[in-house]
Motif scaffolding. Structure first.
Motif, mmCIF file in Angstrom:
data_model
loop_
_atom_site.group_PDB
_atom_site.id
_atom_site.type_symbol
_atom_site.label_atom_id
_atom_site.label_comp_id
_atom_site.label_asym_id
_atom_site.label_seq_id
_atom_site.Cartn_x
_atom_site.Cartn_y
_atom_site.Cartn_z
ATOM 1 N N ASP A 170 0.842 -1.211 -0.008
ATOM 2 C CA ASP A 170 -0.035 -0.115 0.215
ATOM 3 C C ASP A 170 0.860 1.364 -0.170
ATOM 4 O O ASP A 170 0.264 2.328 0.167
ATOM 5 C CB ASP A 170 -0.875 -0.131 1.274
ATOM 6 C CG ASP A 170 -0.291 -0.242 2.498
ATOM 7 O OD1 ASP A 170 0.906 -0.385 2.491
ATOM 8 O OD2 ASP A 170 -1.025 0.048 3.418
ATOM 9 N N GLU A 171 2.050 1.018 -0.333
ATOM 10 C CA GLU A 171 2.964 2.329 -0.497
ATOM 11 C C GLU A 171 3.544 2.015 -1.610
ATOM 12 O O GLU A 171 4.095 1.311 -1.921
ATOM 13 C CB GLU A 171 3.971 2.261 0.913
ATOM 14 C CG GLU A 171 3.185 2.567 2.322
ATOM 15 C CD GLU A 171 2.840 3.826 2.243
ATOM 16 O OE1 GLU A 171 3.284 4.839 1.477
ATOM 17 O OE2 GLU A 171 1.792 4.071 3.111
ATOM 18 N N GLN A 229 6.991 3.206 -2.417
ATOM 19 C CA GLN A 229 8.036 2.612 -1.965
ATOM 20 C C GLN A 229 8.187 1.256 -1.979
ATOM 21 O O GLN A 229 9.260 0.767 -2.527
ATOM 22 C CB GLN A 229 8.807 3.156 -0.736
ATOM 23 C CG GLN A 229 9.982 2.947 -0.525
ATOM 24 C CD GLN A 229 11.026 3.447 -1.347
ATOM 25 O OE1 GLN A 229 10.862 4.556 -1.842
ATOM 26 N NE2 GLN A 229 12.026 2.679 -1.790
#
Length: 207
Positions: A105-106, A108
């Motif tokens: 969910d990021e 990165q």
């Protein structure tokens, strides 16, 4: 330099320095020399490694070469070419393992999962990450499409079809730009809009 590595003082030999002080203290050429192991007449492994790095400019460019391509470099051959290609692939897999069980969910985390792999590619390639209701990775479709140096060829039907096949709650798309410029092209924007619309019809989250 011209001396064989075994003729150097132990404190100057890459392998011994790695074991004593850790890999982080070595230069790129010294690390590469460990995989090359031996040079040839008039050039030791460190000098050969420096020459190869100068030819390919950087590690990223070198990592894009196959074992077969590397084996054709003067002073390498099949065994050394395979060792270098295997080292780069292990690095890619290690980076991938760090994030594969986390919630995707990021941005990165997506980069950590795919960045090292994509950096090795000379063509644009589209990857599809299928996520479950906990936003964890359940399927990674590699090279869903493969394009040219500056464009990936994809159709929303293929992308949505793959997501449905693997029971996606959500999915993430990612592709590389071999030029190194991350800016989306107009073709990227158009494809994104078409996929978003198709995903909404199928009630799948396009993350």
């Amino acid at each position: 330099m011209s001396l064989r590595i075994h003729d150097l003082p132990e404190s100057d030999r890459p392998r011994e320095r790695l074991l004593e002080q850790g890999a982080g203290v070595l230069s790129d050429a010294e690390l590469l020399a460990i995989f090359i192991n031996t040079g040839f007449k008039g050039k030791n492994a460190i000098e050969l490694a420096q020459e190869i790095l100068e030819k390919y400019k950087n590690l990223r460019s070198l990592s894009r070469r196959s074992g077969k391509e590397l084996s054709e470099e003067q002073g390498l051959g099949p065994a050394k070419g395979a060792h270098i290609a295997a080292a780069f692939e292990l690095g890619v897999r290690a980076a991938r393992e760090q994030v594969k069980d986390q919630r995707m969910d990021e941005p990165q985390l997506v980069y950590d999962l795919l960045g090292a792999d994509m950096a090795q590619l000379n063509q644009e390639v589209l990857h599809l990450l299928v996520l479950n209701t906990r936003m964890k990775l359940v399927h990674h479709e590699k090279k869903l499409t493969q394009g040219t140096l500056n464009e990936s060829v994809a159709h929303p039907r293929d992308i949505i079809g793959c997501a449905v096949k693997h029971n996606a709650h959500a999915f993430i798309l990612a592709h590389n730009h071999p030029s190194g410029d991350p800016s989306p092209s107009e073709a990227d924007r158009q494809l994104t809009r078409r996929i978003r619309d198709a995903a909404e019809l199928m009630r799948i989250i396009f993350a």
